[in-house]
Design an enzyme around this catalytic site. Sequence first.
Site, short mmCIF file in Angstrom:
data_model
loop_
_atom_site.label_atom_id
_atom_site.label_comp_id
_atom_site.label_asym_id
_atom_site.label_seq_id
_atom_site.Cartn_x
_atom_site.Cartn_y
_atom_site.Cartn_z
N HIS A 94 0.84 -1.20 0.00
CA HIS A 94 0.00 0.00 0.00
C HIS A 94 0.87 1.25 0.00
O HIS A 94 1.84 1.34 0.75
CB HIS A 94 -0.88 -0.01 1.25
CG HIS A 94 -1.75 1.20 1.38
ND1 HIS A 94 -3.01 1.27 0.82
CD2 HIS A 94 -1.54 2.40 1.98
CE1 HIS A 94 -3.53 2.46 1.08
NE2 HIS A 94 -2.67 3.17 1.78
N ASP A 173 -13.84 5.16 9.02
CA ASP A 173 -12.73 5.89 8.42
C ASP A 173 -13.25 6.81 7.32
O ASP A 173 -12.76 7.92 7.14
CB ASP A 173 -11.67 4.94 7.85
CG ASP A 173 -10.55 5.73 7.17
OD1 ASP A 173 -9.86 6.48 7.88
OD2 ASP A 173 -10.41 5.64 5.94
N ARG A 180 -11.71 15.11 8.05
CA ARG A 180 -10.30 15.54 8.07
C ARG A 180 -9.97 16.33 6.81
O ARG A 180 -9.23 17.32 6.85
CB ARG A 180 -9.39 14.32 8.18
CG ARG A 180 -9.41 13.69 9.58
CD ARG A 180 -8.74 12.34 9.57
NE ARG A 180 -7.37 12.40 9.10
CZ ARG A 180 -6.73 11.41 8.47
NH1 ARG A 180 -7.34 10.26 8.24
NH2 ARG A 180 -5.50 11.55 8.09
N SER A 195 -5.85 5.44 9.92
CA SER A 195 -6.72 5.35 8.75
C SER A 195 -6.23 4.24 7.80
O SER A 195 -6.99 3.37 7.37
CB SER A 195 -6.74 6.71 8.05
OG SER A 195 -7.26 6.62 6.76
N LYS A 199 -7.75 0.02 7.45
CA LYS A 199 -8.20 -0.55 6.17
C LYS A 199 -7.35 -1.75 5.77
O LYS A 199 -7.86 -2.74 5.25
CB LYS A 199 -8.18 0.53 5.08
CG LYS A 199 -9.33 1.51 5.25
CD LYS A 199 -9.30 2.64 4.26
CE LYS A 199 -8.20 3.61 4.55
NZ LYS A 199 -8.28 4.92 3.97
N1 URA Z 1 -4.54 7.45 2.90
C1 URA Z 1 -5.48 6.96 3.76
O1 URA Z 1 -6.06 5.90 3.52
N2 URA Z 1 -5.75 7.65 4.87
C2 URA Z 1 -5.14 8.80 5.19
O2 URA Z 1 -5.42 9.36 6.23
C3 URA Z 1 -4.17 9.31 4.29
C4 URA Z 1 -3.89 8.61 3.15
#
Ligand code: URA
Length: 455
Positions: A94, A173, A180, A195, A199
């Site tokens: 990721h 999220d 945010r 965050s 995920k």
């Molecule tokens: N990518 C994400 O999934 N969350 C964030 O807060 C920033 C980048």
Amino acid sequence: MRRTVERYVGDQLDVPGLIARKRDGGELSPEEISALLGAYLVGEMDDAQMGAWLMAGTIRGFGERETVALTEVLLASGARVDLEGLAGPTVDKHSTGGVGDTTTLIVGPLLAAAGCQVAKLSGRGLGHTGGTLDKLEAVPGLRVDLSVDQLRSQVERLGIAVAAATQDLVPADRRLYALRDVTATVDSPALIAASVMSKKLAGGARHLLIDVKVGDGAFMRTLEDACALAERCVALGRSQGRRIAAAVTSMDEPLGSAIGNALEVGAAVEVLQGRRAGPLRDLSIELAVLSLQLTGVGRRAAEETIRQLLAQGAALETFREWIRAQGGDPAVADRPWEVLPVAPVVREWRVMEGVVARIGCREIGRIAGGLGAGRRRQGDAVDPAVGLELALRVGDVVEDGQVGARIHARSHEDAEEAARALDDAVRIGRDPVTPAPLVLEVIGDVEGDAASAPA
Ligand code: URA
């Protein structure tokens, strides 16, 4: 979630008091974090209060215990993908988001060809950054709306599937991120770690490689912040029993020379075909090697395997089958520029003589976005054909009138505007410039040395 809220909000959670404690640099207990988030998610704390708390924490910082608690609450808000029982090691790579960063389209097939199971839930581009789903959808016919069962069975057959995250995956999220985004509280290492990791943990893979971008085009502008984010991600992954590493990599200039959805797919195909060298290829190899190391393969063997799979066309073959399986035209693996959509206007942008001192990465992402390759708000449509092809890297010595970029646009007006913006985004100087190394740090569950990573 409801149970948590009843436990704490039932007896008058002191929301202003908790905001004030964070504002004054104090720490909240896991129970308080859980109650606070719970109250927000059921509507007993409003956006203004949550925004104030996020801002207090962004400025003051969140402690490790707070980050763990935040991640656990986010994770508990939705479903988890069950990848247990798949034949090979489950791996997810990721990136925290960058410009011209198409590594997933190369690393994914490389790992699948190496026997890993790559089940990836990806996102769309937002702001100046690109997103894997938008790139994939540039391939005619390709679909990313796979159910979890479809994702799993495609991975069982081919070793790779990439789909859009479903609505029930970490819904908290999604809400928090939207807030945010409009309260200037995205770039907190702890909030990003919670965050991203909620995920990734919900996504089910046992081996996680996080590519933490740092520099002008990244959320993290300093190496210190990027390392803090990397360390938090690693700690969170380990606390949930994952094997995890984080590579801190440079995003001071776009990674690949193509920026824009179809252009980036074409560039990735050319890397897989062995026809394109450069940082996109180098970093993709390094990320694939690190991912393989996470599964227990030694550094040297991992490098040999990945380089062979690339050289022998095995990764390209896996890419072709992956695209076919998701409804895309597999000929994109052979003749990308005939299959992918093309923009009606292509305009060259030229430079003056000198040395390339700076390529404003965020600005380049914005220029591509302004051409239509990105979106301003979630839900906006993107134009797959438009974008930029840069013909420069920082440190290059250039001649007067040399082509610095090709602008792929919908109209001549758009192309002119992009050309004007490029004049500001790229600086040509006189003095020699040494570009930053690509891989700055690697931390986590991999042996071996970042020193052998590409410079
Ligand atoms: N990518 C994400 O999934 N969350 C964030 O807060 C920033 C980048």
